[in-house]
Design a protein around this motif. Sequence first.
Motif, mmCIF file in Angstrom:
data_model
loop_
_atom_site.group_PDB
_atom_site.id
_atom_site.type_symbol
_atom_site.label_atom_id
_atom_site.label_comp_id
_atom_site.label_asym_id
_atom_site.label_seq_id
_atom_site.Cartn_x
_atom_site.Cartn_y
_atom_site.Cartn_z
ATOM 1 N N ALA A 319 0.604 -1.109 0.380
ATOM 2 C CA ALA A 319 0.097 -0.087 -0.298
ATOM 3 C C ALA A 319 0.478 1.132 0.129
ATOM 4 O O ALA A 319 0.726 2.546 -0.872
ATOM 5 C CB ALA A 319 -0.934 0.096 0.875
ATOM 6 N N GLY A 320 2.310 0.999 0.529
ATOM 7 C CA GLY A 320 3.090 2.402 0.919
ATOM 8 C C GLY A 320 3.920 2.658 -0.672
ATOM 9 O O GLY A 320 3.908 3.916 -0.830
ATOM 10 N N SER A 321 3.687 1.542 -0.762
ATOM 11 C CA SER A 321 4.610 1.685 -3.112
ATOM 12 C C SER A 321 3.648 2.203 -3.837
ATOM 13 O O SER A 321 4.426 2.000 -4.781
ATOM 14 C CB SER A 321 5.893 1.043 -2.680
ATOM 15 O OG SER A 321 5.101 -0.943 -2.710
ATOM 16 N N TRP A 322 2.529 1.559 -3.060
ATOM 17 C CA TRP A 322 2.239 1.520 -4.618
ATOM 18 C C TRP A 322 2.025 2.764 -5.362
ATOM 19 O O TRP A 322 2.000 3.160 -6.236
ATOM 20 C CB TRP A 322 0.240 1.195 -4.493
ATOM 21 C CG TRP A 322 -0.649 1.768 -5.338
ATOM 22 C CD1 TRP A 322 -1.225 2.518 -5.763
ATOM 23 C CD2 TRP A 322 0.009 0.127 -6.559
ATOM 24 N NE1 TRP A 322 -2.392 1.929 -6.822
ATOM 25 C CE2 TRP A 322 -1.279 0.588 -7.572
ATOM 26 C CE3 TRP A 322 0.247 -0.476 -7.094
ATOM 27 C CZ2 TRP A 322 -1.667 0.339 -8.749
ATOM 28 C CZ3 TRP A 322 -0.602 -1.436 -8.128
ATOM 29 C CH2 TRP A 322 -1.116 -0.939 -9.228
ATOM 30 N N PRO A 323 1.933 3.759 -4.422
ATOM 31 C CA PRO A 323 2.298 5.500 -5.261
ATOM 32 C C PRO A 323 3.558 4.906 -6.477
ATOM 33 O O PRO A 323 3.224 5.744 -7.711
ATOM 34 C CB PRO A 323 2.514 6.713 -4.431
ATOM 35 C CG PRO A 323 1.358 6.373 -3.361
ATOM 36 C CD PRO A 323 2.530 4.709 -3.158
ATOM 37 N N THR A 324 4.641 4.064 -5.997
ATOM 38 C CA THR A 324 5.403 4.535 -6.527
ATOM 39 C C THR A 324 5.263 3.952 -7.698
ATOM 40 O O THR A 324 5.978 4.126 -8.560
ATOM 41 C CB THR A 324 6.560 4.012 -5.670
ATOM 42 O OG1 THR A 324 6.860 5.196 -4.743
ATOM 43 C CG2 THR A 324 8.226 4.029 -6.565
ATOM 44 N N VAL A 325 4.997 2.475 -7.610
ATOM 45 C CA VAL A 325 4.235 1.018 -8.480
ATOM 46 C C VAL A 325 3.740 2.372 -9.692
ATOM 47 O O VAL A 325 4.386 2.242 -11.219
ATOM 48 C CB VAL A 325 3.998 0.425 -7.776
ATOM 49 C CG1 VAL A 325 3.559 -0.550 -9.028
ATOM 50 C CG2 VAL A 325 4.578 -0.429 -7.386
ATOM 51 N N GLU A 326 2.645 2.697 -9.523
ATOM 52 C CA GLU A 326 1.971 3.278 -10.489
ATOM 53 C C GLU A 326 2.718 4.922 -10.776
ATOM 54 O O GLU A 326 2.872 4.196 -12.436
ATOM 55 C CB GLU A 326 1.174 4.184 -10.012
ATOM 56 C CG GLU A 326 -0.138 4.174 -10.484
ATOM 57 C CD GLU A 326 -1.555 5.287 -10.157
ATOM 58 O OE1 GLU A 326 -2.452 4.963 -11.623
ATOM 59 O OE2 GLU A 326 -2.224 4.679 -9.066
ATOM 60 N N ARG A 327 3.387 5.543 -10.348
ATOM 61 C CA ARG A 327 4.060 6.471 -11.165
ATOM 62 C C ARG A 327 4.484 5.555 -12.170
ATOM 63 O O ARG A 327 5.224 5.864 -13.187
ATOM 64 C CB ARG A 327 4.671 6.728 -10.195
ATOM 65 C CG ARG A 327 5.830 8.051 -10.979
ATOM 66 C CD ARG A 327 6.022 9.052 -9.935
ATOM 67 N NE ARG A 327 7.084 8.839 -8.928
ATOM 68 C CZ ARG A 327 6.710 8.659 -7.334
ATOM 69 N NH1 ARG A 327 5.421 9.272 -6.893
ATOM 70 N NH2 ARG A 327 7.796 8.249 -7.311
ATOM 71 N N ASN A 328 6.256 4.679 -11.644
ATOM 72 C CA ASN A 328 6.882 4.181 -12.884
ATOM 73 C C ASN A 328 6.604 3.440 -13.427
ATOM 74 O O ASN A 328 7.359 3.598 -14.880
ATOM 75 C CB ASN A 328 8.216 3.255 -11.479
ATOM 76 C CG ASN A 328 8.894 4.479 -11.137
ATOM 77 O OD1 ASN A 328 8.443 5.510 -10.615
ATOM 78 N ND2 ASN A 328 9.323 3.597 -9.911
ATOM 79 N N THR A 329 5.100 2.892 -13.576
ATOM 80 C CA THR A 329 4.827 1.158 -14.218
ATOM 81 C C THR A 329 4.296 2.729 -15.551
ATOM 82 O O THR A 329 3.983 2.591 -16.603
ATOM 83 C CB THR A 329 3.828 0.823 -13.661
ATOM 84 O OG1 THR A 329 3.675 0.112 -12.859
ATOM 85 C CG2 THR A 329 3.259 -0.022 -14.635
ATOM 86 N N ARG A 330 3.594 3.788 -15.524
ATOM 87 C CA ARG A 330 3.015 5.197 -16.165
ATOM 88 C C ARG A 330 4.275 5.150 -16.729
ATOM 89 O O ARG A 330 4.083 5.214 -18.324
ATOM 90 C CB ARG A 330 2.349 5.777 -15.633
ATOM 91 C CG ARG A 330 1.249 5.051 -15.311
ATOM 92 C CD ARG A 330 0.432 6.882 -14.652
ATOM 93 N NE ARG A 330 -1.025 5.774 -14.191
ATOM 94 C CZ ARG A 330 -3.096 5.973 -14.371
ATOM 95 N NH1 ARG A 330 -2.338 5.474 -16.085
ATOM 96 N NH2 ARG A 330 -3.476 5.204 -13.790
#
Length: 454
Positions: A319-330
């Motif tokens: 949950a905490g690392s999701w923003p990084t996952v989404e930003r980098n994936t996009r």
Amino acid sequence: MDSPTSNGLSRRHFVGAAAALTISGAAGSSAPVAAARPARAAFVRRAGERLMLGARRYRYVGTNMWYAAFLPSEGKPDGSDRLRRELDRLAALGVDNIRLLGSGELSPLTNSVRPAFRDRTAHYNQTLLRGLDLTLAEMGRRGMRAVLYLTNFWEWSGGMMTYRSWVNGGQYINNNDPAHPWPEFADVSSEFYAMPKAVAMYHAYVRSLVGRTNSVTGRRYADDPAIMAWQLANEPRPGGGTAVGERHMSAYRQWIDASARLIHRLDPNHLVSTGSEGTQGCLDSDACVIGAHRFASIDYLTAHIWPQNWSWADPKDLAGSWPTVERNTRAYFARQVALARQLGKPLVIEEFGFPRDGGSFDPSATTAWKDRFYALIHDLALADMRAGGPVAGTNFWAWGGEGRARHADHHFVNGDGSFMGDPPHEPQGWYSVLAGDSTEAEIRRASAAVRTLR
């Protein structure tokens, strides 16, 4: 799939009644009836940035199932039965494209799967090859298409390090050996491209497989619409570090073009791709990807996306690392699309994976964050498809189905037999989508959405 490291640098055609034969029956004295050569319209082809099947764009939601050919084997009808069950499950989800292992070198490396498709001689394992025959026959019966990779940059199926060891007196190093820290394995493995004897052994296997006649259907692989593409390797890199990668770049590119042209000469019906991760596996360089895929012999680009392996996702705090996952994936997705547009070729997101909740390997663990990540990839692909972009398909990593780890520590031991989507060097259950996982609903949703575009 790439090798996981914490530093983020690693990782329908009718086939006749013969298709119902077991592997042992297919090897018997009754020769299969020769299959008629299909019309060219039956094959997936490239037209600019599009993959086409007849007059329509070919788009799909697919999976990886590296172990498919390993399931059926002589004297073990349960393996053939499991293969059919797994394909039926996938078809019910709308999955109609499977990327699988078509090679494997008998290797001294730790964590390299056995049995293998070949050893250092010209001996090729007919049991495994007949397993591949049955897999393709069963896929064809279900209107599915295969992408077959022909060696591996990584150690888990033998791969380039093994070819290298066969011609240099037996020298090799294991991946993740503390005595040979990253990126030494990748740097040494990439020496393969400039070793003529090793490349010649690889090309000999390519000739044999591409020229093979299926023992179940009687159809030459080169004439089989159940195959979409041949792939040079799983995740071939020019090197691990920039300096070595740049030094090996010329040999890397020459190997790509020479190998792809060889396949096209043997088989003018099917597509050829590299199996690259994209920029992550090409020195984080757009120029590297362009240089490796500019050849007319390479029909489309590929990209892989691994948030945990690349240190974007913390498995203990998804949950905490999701923003990084989404930003980098996009951002990574957009970068690969831009490269495909620059080259005027299609793009397939052919590997992407995410851990189970809490980083667990247990089948009972939930998969809410995996489902969310899959939805992100599928929606990015769908948006590009709807806009007429180059993205042609996705292949999630990986289908585990009814497979389960045999040991409490989730380690794979050669001979286990209950194969999962996770290769033998990885914890069994890490990235696998298991039968009954909530992720199935997301796969079904995405495949239905893609079908509306056809």
